[in-house]
Write a protein that holds these residues in place. Structure first.
Motif, PDB file in Angstrom:
ATOM      1  N   GLU A 252       7.031  -2.535  -1.442  1.00 55.67           N
ATOM      2  CA  GLU A 252       7.303  -1.093  -1.310  1.00 55.67           C
ATOM      3  C   GLU A 252       6.043  -0.365  -0.881  1.00 55.67           C
ATOM      4  N   ALA A 253       6.226   0.681  -0.074  1.00 57.82           N
ATOM      5  CA  ALA A 253       5.115   1.549   0.327  1.00 57.82           C
ATOM      6  C   ALA A 253       5.573   2.995   0.184  1.00 57.82           C
ATOM      7  N   GLU A 254       5.047   3.687  -0.817  1.00 57.67           N
ATOM      8  CA  GLU A 254       5.322   5.118  -1.028  1.00 57.67           C
ATOM      9  C   GLU A 254       6.799   5.470  -0.939  1.00 57.67           C
ATOM     10  N   GLY A 255       7.604   4.710  -1.664  1.00 60.28           N
ATOM     11  CA  GLY A 255       9.008   5.060  -1.771  1.00 60.28           C
ATOM     12  C   GLY A 255       9.931   4.350  -0.803  1.00 60.28           C
ATOM     13  N   SER A 256       9.412   3.518   0.065  1.00 62.85           N
ATOM     14  CA  SER A 256      10.256   2.764   1.001  1.00 62.85           C
ATOM     15  C   SER A 256      10.090   1.273   0.754  1.00 62.85           C
ATOM     16  N   TYR A 257      11.218   0.574   0.626  1.00 63.14           N
ATOM     17  CA  TYR A 257      11.147  -0.869   0.491  1.00 63.14           C
ATOM     18  C   TYR A 257      10.737  -1.487   1.825  1.00 63.14           C
ATOM     19  N   THR A 258       9.848  -2.452   1.754  1.00 68.70           N
ATOM     20  CA  THR A 258       9.316  -3.099   2.954  1.00 68.70           C
ATOM     21  C   THR A 258       9.932  -4.491   3.119  1.00 68.70           C
ATOM     22  N   THR A 259       9.805  -5.025   4.326  1.00 68.84           N
ATOM     23  CA  THR A 259      10.073  -6.452   4.472  1.00 68.84           C
ATOM     24  C   THR A 259       9.071  -7.180   3.582  1.00 68.84           C
ATOM     25  N   GLN A 260       9.512  -8.204   2.907  1.00 64.22           N
ATOM     26  CA  GLN A 260       8.668  -8.845   1.892  1.00 64.22           C
ATOM     27  C   GLN A 260       7.737  -9.854   2.565  1.00 64.22           C
ATOM     28  N   THR A 261       6.476  -9.466   2.630  1.00 64.80           N
ATOM     29  CA  THR A 261       5.460 -10.240   3.339  1.00 64.80           C
ATOM     30  C   THR A 261       4.340 -10.591   2.376  1.00 64.80           C
ATOM     31  N   ASN A 262       3.890 -11.836   2.430  1.00 62.53           N
ATOM     32  CA  ASN A 262       2.782 -12.262   1.584  1.00 62.53           C
ATOM     33  C   ASN A 262       1.444 -11.917   2.217  1.00 62.53           C
ATOM     34  N   PHE A 263       0.555 -11.360   1.412  1.00 60.77           N
ATOM     35  CA  PHE A 263      -0.816 -11.079   1.834  1.00 60.77           C
ATOM     36  C   PHE A 263      -1.760 -11.720   0.825  1.00 60.77           C
ATOM     37  N   SER A 264      -2.870 -12.255   1.325  1.00 58.71           N
ATOM     38  CA  SER A 264      -3.925 -12.700   0.406  1.00 58.71           C
ATOM     39  C   SER A 264      -4.817 -11.526   0.023  1.00 58.71           C
ATOM     40  N   SER A 265      -4.901 -10.538   0.929  1.00 61.52           N
ATOM     41  CA  SER A 265      -5.603  -9.288   0.634  1.00 61.52           C
ATOM     42  C   SER A 265      -5.024  -8.218   1.552  1.00 61.52           C
ATOM     43  N   ILE A 266      -5.168  -6.962   1.153  1.00 62.61           N
ATOM     44  CA  ILE A 266      -4.591  -5.884   1.952  1.00 62.61           C
ATOM     45  C   ILE A 266      -5.480  -4.651   1.867  1.00 62.61           C
ATOM     46  N   ASP A 267      -5.642  -3.976   3.012  1.00 59.09           N
ATOM     47  CA  ASP A 267      -6.397  -2.724   3.047  1.00 59.09           C
ATOM     48  C   ASP A 267      -5.517  -1.592   2.530  1.00 59.09           C
ATOM     49  N   ILE A 268      -6.032  -0.844   1.565  1.00 60.73           N
ATOM     50  CA  ILE A 268      -5.321   0.308   1.026  1.00 60.73           C
ATOM     51  C   ILE A 268      -6.200   1.527   1.279  1.00 60.73           C
ATOM     52  N   HIS A 269      -5.730   2.404   2.129  1.00 58.70           N
ATOM     53  CA  HIS A 269      -6.516   3.570   2.516  1.00 58.70           C
ATOM     54  C   HIS A 269      -6.355   4.688   1.489  1.00 58.70           C
ATOM     55  N   VAL A 270      -7.251   5.653   1.556  1.00 58.37           N
ATOM     56  CA  VAL A 270      -7.262   6.743   0.581  1.00 58.37           C
ATOM     57  C   VAL A 270      -5.901   7.427   0.556  1.00 58.37           C
ATOM     58  N   GLY A 271      -5.330   7.567  -0.626  1.00 64.86           N
ATOM     59  CA  GLY A 271      -4.062   8.251  -0.798  1.00 64.86           C
ATOM     60  C   GLY A 271      -2.847   7.372  -0.653  1.00 64.86           C
TER      61      GLY A 271
END
Length: 592
Positions: A252-271
């Motif tokens: 999920e990203a801010e209220g929307s379900y996403t395609t389920q993808t595996n990440f070993s790490s992910i960039d999360i920007h401010v906010g």
């Protein structure tokens, strides 16, 4: 509008409140008191902003379509507002909690927000929007859970538990000193650390991390799957998030379900906010690192600016040790962050907050009615002050909030002449906003000619992130747009030297803030507002009237009465008592 007109609006608002109170959607009520406390997250005692004595603040956990009543008490020594990014405030920008829509809550006053989380689910957070307060805290999670109705199943198996993680860069300077630096024309510089849930780094390295710093520990049981909600509530730094030896299954990203993808790490920007499903499937012979490290910087210089927490299995036999897990991303690898961002897609087969597939809205086939290009550049001196801007306009907040000025006929408070394209002219400080068309379907191009990544946020809406690239956007860039399953969210990154394209359906009447979430750029004026009115609405069907408890300031300051009591929320512990309080207010108003 005179007092008789205001009283008429009061009665309309009252009837709406009474009607809502007897309706099917329940109320959730909260009391939030913001005050200063002293803590030492990085080993240095400093004043932070606590919520109900907690840093970070408590979780507000509600259900889709609930009416939310939050009484905010300001125990700071400065004006205060709380904003709710990603919560769409349908028909009620009056509750948005930014200067263009609300008069601030003075010290030792309280003000009660009331809004409905209409047709929303997901992971959000709240924070104080004025004076760089977020750099001192005052933030907390806001979770909207789905209703228990047929057709609203989660697009994944129910997790065993929820975990919230709030990450963010942190300065040991106070928010007041940071403001003073910006006013003096200085950049904020490198932060002093990264906090995870308000705590400093685990001592993974005796040289980089001093002794005596309290760190966060997340306790889990082997074999269970957790939904981990991660929010970047920091000042201005993009953070790479990862958990040693564990996959992050994005959900999920801010209220929307996403395609389920595996990440070993992910960039999360401010906010930004994400949900991950993480199964505790590793050997529990020792604990594991949870890491949030700065991105788009020279990592060798920024080594001390790394947040480290501990993932502790209940049957773990030893502490986490050894080097931190590496991102394996080179500092000059510009295409990794771009490709990762573009890989985050909408789950078009999942139900959202309503029992219909999100993919049934074919945004890619709708004709665009207007295009707005917002260009940002590095801060520059305007009228002797360091300022940031969109399209050569650095926003100066009007003395009277915009819709209040409209309703009470305050002239000259702002202008609706914000340019839809970058202008070849001398930058200026102005109170210019966008005059947008109700039910338009617009394209917004964010052109970042600044040197740092930026997060763009739009209040009152979510938008489709249809494109992203480097260089200057051109009409040919539309050929790269994702017109089928672009992620639908409220905060997106705009990479340095690059562009991001959005599609937005303007169906929410009100005045809505458009801004960078990077606190330094926002404080220096990189924002504007979008005014969306329905000229055919004469009965408050598409926009609620001025709230009965509205605060007044600026040209309407004379209308503000002294505050004598606490809050409606404290008095009203049920729907019926809430309605009774409203009726008593009417009687009080008439008898005066």
């Amino acid at each position: 509008m005179g007092m008789n007109g205001w009283f008429g609006l009061f009665l309309v608002q009252l009837s709406l409140v009474v009607f809502h109170s007897s309706g099917a959607d329940p109320f959730a009520r909260y009391e939030l008191e913001l005050s200063y406390i002293t803590v030492s997250p990085l080993g240095v005692p400093q004043q932070v902003i606590a919520v109900n004595g907690e840093f970070p603040g408590p979780i507000l956990n509600v259900t889709t379509n609930y009416n939310v009543v939050v009484n905010v008490r300001n125990k700071l020594d400065e004006n205060l507002l709380i904003t709710w990014p990603g919560i769409q405030m349908r028909r009620s920008s009056w509750q948005d909690g930014v200067l263009g829509t609300n008069c601030p809550i003075p010290p030792n006053w309280n003000w009660t927000y009331q809004f409905q989380v209409k047709d929303q689910v997901g992971s959000f957070f709240y924070f104080p929007s004025l004076n760089m307060h977020r750099a001192a805290g005052g933030f907390g999670p806001f979770v909207i859970t789905k209703r228990q109705l047929q057709g609203l199943e989660l697009p994944f198996s129910m997790p065993d538990a929820d975990i919230v993680i709030m990450i963010g860069d942190w300065y040991t300077k106070s928010h007041k000193d940071l403001r003073a630096d910006l006013k003096d024309g200085k950049e904020l510089g490198m932060p002093d650390g990264v906090l995870i849930n308000g705590k400093g780094p685990y001592r993974y390295n005796d040289t980089l991390v001093p002794d005596g710093i309290e760190h966060e520990t997340i306790n889990v049981d082997p074999g269970k799957t957790y939904r981990i909600r991660v929010h970047n509530v920091g000042v201005s730094t993009c953070l790479n998030f990862r958990i040693q030896s564990h996959n992050l299954l994005l959900a999920e990203a801010e209220g929307s379900y996403t395609t389920q993808t595996n990440f070993s790490s992910i960039d999360i920007h401010v906010g930004q906010s994400y949900s991950f499903l993480i199964t505790m499937d590793q050997n529990a012979s020792s604990d594991y690192y949870i890491v949030a490290s700065a991105r788009f910087v020279n990592e060798s210089i920024w080594q001390k600016v790394t947040g480290v927490a501990v993932l502790h299995y209940s049957n773990s036999q030893a502490k986490a040790s050894g080097p931190l897990p590496d991102t394996q991303i080179g500092i000059y690898d510009t295409y990794y962050p771009l490709n990762q961002a573009l890989s985050i897609r909408l789950n078009v087969s999942a139900s959202g907050a309503r029992p219909n597939p999100q993919g049934s809205f074919h945004y890619g086939q709708i004709n665009v009615t207007d295009t707005y290009i917002l260009k940002s550049v590095p801060p520059m001196m305007i009228d002797g002050k360091l300022r940031a801007s969109y399209n050569s306009i650095s926003f100066g907040n009007p003395e009277t909030p915009i819709r209040l000025a409209d309703v009470f006929d305050v002239k000259g408070d702002y202008k609706v002449d914000f340019p839809s394209r970058p202008m070849n002219r001398t930058p200026k400080i102005d109170r210019s906003i966008i005059n947008a068309t109700y039910k338009g379907f617009i394209e917004v191009i964010l052109q970042n000619n600044d040197t740092c990544p930026q997060s763009f946020h739009m209040d009152g809406y979510s938008f489709y992130v249809v494109g992203m690239g480097y260089g200057d956007w051109s009409v040919d860039s539309r050929g790269t747009y994702n017109r089928w399953d672009a992620i639908f969210r409220s905060t997106t990154q705009v990479l340095p030297g690059g562009w991001t394209a959005l599609f937005v359906s303007l169906d929410n009447v009100g005045v809505w803030n458009l801004r960078t979430e990077n606190l330094d750029r926002w404080y220096l004026g990189q924002e504007t507002y979008m005014k969306i009115l329905n000229p055919e609405d004469t009965a408050n069907k598409t926009e609620l009237p001025v709230p009965v408890n509205a605060l007044f300031c600026g040209a309407l300051n004379h209308m503000q009465k002294a505050q004598k009591s606490s809050s409606l929320a404290t008095c009203a512990n049920s729907r019926n008592s809430f309605t009774l309080v409203m009726l008593l207010l009417v009687v009080h108003f008439i008898l005066r």
